[in-house]
Design a protein around this motif. Structure first.
Motif, PDB file in Angstrom:
ATOM      1  N   PRO A   9       0.807  -1.227   0.000  1.00 57.04           N
ATOM      2  CA  PRO A   9       0.000   0.000   0.000  1.00 57.04           C
ATOM      3  C   PRO A   9       0.838   1.273   0.000  1.00 57.04           C
ATOM      4  N   HIS A  10       2.011   1.235   0.615  1.00 57.36           N
ATOM      5  CA  HIS A  10       2.862   2.424   0.610  1.00 57.36           C
ATOM      6  C   HIS A  10       3.450   2.670  -0.788  1.00 57.36           C
ATOM      7  N   VAL A  11       3.889   1.604  -1.454  1.00 61.07           N
ATOM      8  CA  VAL A  11       4.393   1.753  -2.833  1.00 61.07           C
ATOM      9  C   VAL A  11       3.272   2.286  -3.725  1.00 61.07           C
ATOM     10  N   LEU A  12       2.114   1.656  -3.606  1.00 55.06           N
ATOM     11  CA  LEU A  12       0.952   2.053  -4.396  1.00 55.06           C
ATOM     12  C   LEU A  12       0.606   3.514  -4.235  1.00 55.06           C
ATOM     13  N   ALA A  13       0.538   3.966  -2.994  1.00 54.30           N
ATOM     14  CA  ALA A  13       0.180   5.355  -2.702  1.00 54.30           C
ATOM     15  C   ALA A  13       1.177   6.291  -3.369  1.00 54.30           C
ATOM     16  N   CYS A  14       2.463   5.945  -3.267  1.00 56.09           N
ATOM     17  CA  CYS A  14       3.500   6.803  -3.847  1.00 56.09           C
ATOM     18  C   CYS A  14       3.412   6.820  -5.369  1.00 56.09           C
ATOM     19  N   ALA A  15       3.194   5.649  -5.970  1.00 57.31           N
ATOM     20  CA  ALA A  15       3.082   5.589  -7.433  1.00 57.31           C
ATOM     21  C   ALA A  15       1.827   6.339  -7.892  1.00 57.31           C
ATOM     22  N   TYR A  16       0.764   6.197  -7.122  1.00 56.56           N
ATOM     23  CA  TYR A  16      -0.532   6.791  -7.483  1.00 56.56           C
ATOM     24  C   TYR A  16      -0.467   8.315  -7.562  1.00 56.56           C
ATOM     25  N   VAL A  17       0.101   8.945  -6.538  1.00 52.54           N
ATOM     26  CA  VAL A  17       0.076  10.417  -6.510  1.00 52.54           C
ATOM     27  C   VAL A  17       1.007  11.039  -7.542  1.00 52.54           C
ATOM     28  N   GLN A  18       1.821  10.205  -8.221  1.00 45.31           N
ATOM     29  CA  GLN A  18       2.711  10.742  -9.244  1.00 45.31           C
ATOM     30  C   GLN A  18       1.993  11.007 -10.579  1.00 45.31           C
ATOM     31  N   TYR A  54      -9.947   8.350  -3.512  1.00 45.13           N
ATOM     32  CA  TYR A  54      -8.672   9.072  -3.629  1.00 45.13           C
ATOM     33  C   TYR A  54      -8.000   9.176  -2.264  1.00 45.13           C
ATOM     34  N   ARG A  55      -8.765   9.595  -1.271  1.00 44.15           N
ATOM     35  CA  ARG A  55      -8.218   9.833   0.068  1.00 44.15           C
ATOM     36  C   ARG A  55      -7.575   8.557   0.616  1.00 44.15           C
ATOM     37  N   ASP A  56      -8.282   7.447   0.473  1.00 48.12           N
ATOM     38  CA  ASP A  56      -7.792   6.198   1.053  1.00 48.12           C
ATOM     39  C   ASP A  56      -6.526   5.690   0.374  1.00 48.12           C
ATOM     40  N   VAL A  57      -6.509   5.730  -0.965  1.00 51.05           N
ATOM     41  CA  VAL A  57      -5.337   5.192  -1.666  1.00 51.05           C
ATOM     42  C   VAL A  57      -4.125   6.094  -1.479  1.00 51.05           C
ATOM     43  N   SER A  58      -4.343   7.399  -1.442  1.00 48.95           N
ATOM     44  CA  SER A  58      -3.199   8.314  -1.418  1.00 48.95           C
ATOM     45  C   SER A  58      -2.696   8.628  -0.014  1.00 48.95           C
ATOM     46  N   ARG A  59      -3.446   8.239   1.009  1.00 40.75           N
ATOM     47  CA  ARG A  59      -3.149   8.670   2.381  1.00 40.75           C
ATOM     48  C   ARG A  59      -1.683   8.484   2.771  1.00 40.75           C
ATOM     49  N   VAL A  60      -1.150   7.279   2.601  1.00 41.69           N
ATOM     50  CA  VAL A  60       0.201   7.018   3.106  1.00 41.69           C
ATOM     51  C   VAL A  60       1.310   7.470   2.152  1.00 41.69           C
ATOM     52  N   SER A  79      -3.579   0.467   6.442  1.00 40.39           N
ATOM     53  CA  SER A  79      -3.149   0.494   5.036  1.00 40.39           C
ATOM     54  C   SER A  79      -3.882  -0.563   4.225  1.00 40.39           C
ATOM     55  N   TYR A  80      -3.926  -1.775   4.756  1.00 38.06           N
ATOM     56  CA  TYR A  80      -4.667  -2.840   4.067  1.00 38.06           C
ATOM     57  C   TYR A  80      -6.132  -2.445   3.892  1.00 38.06           C
ATOM     58  N   ARG A  81      -6.730  -1.987   4.976  1.00 41.06           N
ATOM     59  CA  ARG A  81      -8.162  -1.663   4.973  1.00 41.06           C
ATOM     60  C   ARG A  81      -8.470  -0.599   3.913  1.00 41.06           C
ATOM     61  N   ASP A  82      -7.641   0.435   3.877  1.00 41.89           N
ATOM     62  CA  ASP A  82      -7.903   1.542   2.964  1.00 41.89           C
ATOM     63  C   ASP A  82      -7.756   1.139   1.496  1.00 41.89           C
ATOM     64  N   VAL A  83      -6.683   0.400   1.185  1.00 43.38           N
ATOM     65  CA  VAL A  83      -6.462   0.045  -0.225  1.00 43.38           C
ATOM     66  C   VAL A  83      -7.486  -0.977  -0.705  1.00 43.38           C
ATOM     67  N   SER A  84      -7.873  -1.897   0.165  1.00 50.06           N
ATOM     68  CA  SER A  84      -8.733  -2.999  -0.280  1.00 50.06           C
ATOM     69  C   SER A  84     -10.223  -2.677  -0.195  1.00 50.06           C
ATOM     70  N   ALA A 106      -7.657  -1.713  -5.995  1.00 51.79           N
ATOM     71  CA  ALA A 106      -8.207  -2.520  -4.906  1.00 51.79           C
ATOM     72  C   ALA A 106      -8.448  -3.943  -5.391  1.00 51.79           C
ATOM     73  N   CYS A 107      -8.997  -4.067  -6.596  1.00 52.91           N
ATOM     74  CA  CYS A 107      -9.309  -5.398  -7.135  1.00 52.91           C
ATOM     75  C   CYS A 107      -8.034  -6.183  -7.424  1.00 52.91           C
ATOM     76  N   ALA A 108      -7.029  -5.509  -7.995  1.00 46.47           N
ATOM     77  CA  ALA A 108      -5.763  -6.196  -8.282  1.00 46.47           C
ATOM     78  C   ALA A 108      -5.073  -6.585  -6.973  1.00 46.47           C
ATOM     79  N   TYR A 109      -5.150  -5.703  -6.008  1.00 48.11           N
ATOM     80  CA  TYR A 109      -4.468  -5.901  -4.717  1.00 48.11           C
ATOM     81  C   TYR A 109      -4.963  -7.153  -3.983  1.00 48.11           C
ATOM     82  N   VAL A 110      -6.283  -7.309  -3.872  1.00 50.47           N
ATOM     83  CA  VAL A 110      -6.808  -8.431  -3.085  1.00 50.47           C
ATOM     84  C   VAL A 110      -6.607  -9.779  -3.773  1.00 50.47           C
ATOM     85  N   GLN A 111      -6.137  -9.752  -5.034  1.00 49.04           N
ATOM     86  CA  GLN A 111      -5.901 -11.025  -5.726  1.00 49.04           C
ATOM     87  C   GLN A 111      -4.578 -11.677  -5.319  1.00 49.04           C
ATOM     88  N   SER A 112      -3.799 -11.033  -4.447  1.00 49.00           N
ATOM     89  CA  SER A 112      -2.578 -11.669  -3.931  1.00 49.00           C
ATOM     90  C   SER A 112      -2.952 -12.877  -3.081  1.00 49.00           C
TER      91      SER A 112
END
Lengths: 277, 277
Positions: free
Chosen positions: A186-195, A210-216, B209-214, B190-196
Motif C-alpha cells: 500500500p505504501h508503494v501504491l500510494a506513492c506511485a498513485y500520486v505521481q 482518492y483519500r484512502d489510496v493516497s493517504r500514506v 493500510s490494508y483496509r484503505d487500499v482494499s 483494490a481489485c488487483a491488490y486483493v488477488q494476492s
C-alpha cells in the motif's frame, strides 16, 4: 511482570508506547531520543518518567528499540553491556534482517531479544503525532527468536495490558511476506498513485477512494527506503504480482473484453466477501 | 425552484438522493425502481412520496436518472414524451459517453439534459445502504451540456440545499480524465491488490493500510465493467502510467538502489505536502 521499561527513540511509535505504558500500567518509563529537545518535551508532558541514560538503562527489565532497523541494531551493539539481563524488543516493520543480526548481539551480550511489530501507524510521524490510543485493538506481532516461553507469555500479557487486541506469534519469514502485502505494498501504491499529473488537480473531483489510496503517500522516505530494501525479495514478489493483476484488468478494458473484466472484478468481490469485509 | 423531483432507480445513490431531498427540501419526491419491492420499501419508510409512474413523471420539474449509464440512456429514449419540459440529470460516473448520446435524445424530446456526478459512494450498494447523510460536504460535479445558465444556477442552488459542499462545473472530457484517476484507478487497484495469495491470510497482520487500499474491492462488477469500458481511454492511460510508476519503485528496490528509491518516495511525499494533505 516488568517494573521499568525503557523506550529508545521517541518518534510516533516510541512516544505512543511510552504514553500508553504510562497511562495503562504502573511501570516506570524511561525514554531517550537522539534529539534532546524531544526528550525534554517527553519529560514535560509526562510521556516518560526520566531520561534513559546509560546508567538508568542498566536497571531496566524491558527495552523497546523504536528506531529505524539499522539504528536499532547499532544501538544494541553499542549498549550491549547496559542491556544485559533485559528483554529487548525492536518494533520495526521488517524481521528477517533484524532478527538474524540481533540474535547474535543478544547471545554475545546476555540479553533476550524478541522482535515485535505493533500493527498501527499514522501518515504523520514524530513525537507530536504520538497518541496513547494508537494501539487500541491493534495486532501485536511477536517473533520470539530464541526467547523462552515465559518471556513470550509476559510480553503477550503486557501487550494485552496496553490495549492491543491480540498477540500473533509468527516467524521472521511469515512476518516479512505478510507485511510486504499488508503494509509495504500500500505504501508503494500510494506513492506511485500520486505521481499522476492528475493528482495536483484532484480537488473537487475526489472523495473517499482518492483519500484512502493516497493517504500514506505522505511517507518518511528515509525510513521506508530502508524498510523496502531490507525486505526487497517478498516486496518485489508482491509488486510483480500486483503489476500482473493490474495489467490483466487494463488489457481487458483496452480490448473491450467485458466478459473477462467482469470475471476479474467478480473474483475480487468474492475474495472480500469471503473475508466478511 | 423545483416542486416535484423524480428519482429513477432507488439504489445507493438514487435512494440517498430521495432521502436527502425529502429531509432537506419541501419538494415532492417521486421514485421508481425496476424492483417493485424496493419501491414499496421506499414508500413505507418515506424515502419517496409516491411512485414515479409514467403519468406522474409527466408533471415533474426535475428527474434524476440513477441507473447504470446504458440503462439511463434507454430510459430517456423510452420515456422521452413524459420527460418533455423537465430538467433531466444522469448521475453516473462517466460523462463523454452519456452526454453525447443524451444531448441528442434531449433535443429530440424537448427536455433539458445536465450530466451530474455526486462525488460520494460506499463499498455497499442498493437501497438498504442508502443514507440521507451520504452527500454532506461532497462535490457536486456538473457537466452542463447545452443547458441554459438559469438551469445550471438552479441545480447548483439545489445541490447546496442538499448539503453538497460545492458545485464544480466541468466538461465531459475533464470529468472523465479526472474520474479515471480519482475513482476508477483506486477501484482497479483494490481489485488487483486483493488477488494476492496473501490476502485471505491478512487477518492479524494488517491495519489501516490494508483496509484503505482494499476497501472498494467489494465491487459491483456489472456496473464497474460498464463504467471502465465507457471510459477506457483515460482509464488505460492512467493505468499505463501507474504501472510505470510502480515498476520504477520496484526496479529501484530490486537493484538495491537506495538513492533512486529515496528520490521517488520523496517526490510523492512532496506532492502530498504541497496539497496540504
Amino acid at each position: 511482570m516488568f517494573e521499568t521499561v525503557a523506550i529508545i527513540g521517541l518518534g510516533l511509535i516510541g512516544a505512543s508506547m511510552a504514553k500508553t505504558i504510562r497511562a495503562r500500567t504502573g511501570c516506570r518509563v524511561l525514554g531517550t531520543d537522539r534529539d534532546e529537545a524531544v526528550v525534554q518535551k517527553a519529560l514535560l508532558c509526562h510521556a516518560i518518567d526520566a531520561k534513559a541514560t546509560n546508567e538508568a538503562l542498566a536497571g531496566t527489565d524491558l527495552v523497546f528499540l523504536c528506531l529505524y532497523p539499522a539504528a536499532a541494531l547499532t544501538f544494541a551493539q553499542e549498549h550491549g553491556d547496559a542491556l544485559k539481563g533485559a528483554v529487548v524488543c525492536d518494533v520495526s516493520g521488517i524481521k528477517r534482517w533484524i532478527c538474524e543480526r540481533m540474535s547474535a548481539v543478544a547471545s554475545a551480550n546476555g540479553f533476550t531479544f524478541v522482535g515485535v511489530h505493533p500493527m498501527a501507524g499514522k501518515e504523520r510521524s514524530g513525537f507530536d503525532a504520538s497518541d496513547s490510543a494508537l494501539f487500541q485493538g491493534a495486532s501485536f506481532l511477536m517473533v520470539p527468536c530464541d526467547a523462552p516461553v515465559s518471556v513470550q507469555r509476559n510480553l503477550a500479557d503486557f501487550a494485552s495490558l496496553l490495549g492491543f487486541g491480540r498477540t500473533v506469534v509468527t516467524t521472521p519469514e511469515e512476518h516479512d511476506r505478510m507485511i510486504a502485502f499488508t503494509s509495504q505494498l500500500p505504501h508503494v501504491l500510494a506513492c506511485a498513485y500520486v505521481q499522476s499529473p492528475c493528482c495536483p488537480k484532484h480537488n473537487g473531483f475526489s472523495a473517499g477512494s482518492y483519500r484512502d489510496v493516497s493517504r500514506v503517500a505522505r511517507i518518511n522516505e528515509t525510513l521506508w527506503t530502508e524498510l523496502f530494501l531490507e525486505n526487497r525479495e517478498p516486496l518485489c514478489q508482491e509488486l510483480d504480482l500486483l503489476i500482473e493483476n493490474i495489467s490483466a484488468i487494463r488489457d481487458a478494458a483496452k480490448s473491450g473484453d467485458a466478459e473477462t473484466l467482469r470475471t476479474l472484478l467478480r473474483k475480487s468481490r468474492e475474495i472480500k466477501e469471503k473475508l466478511g469485509e
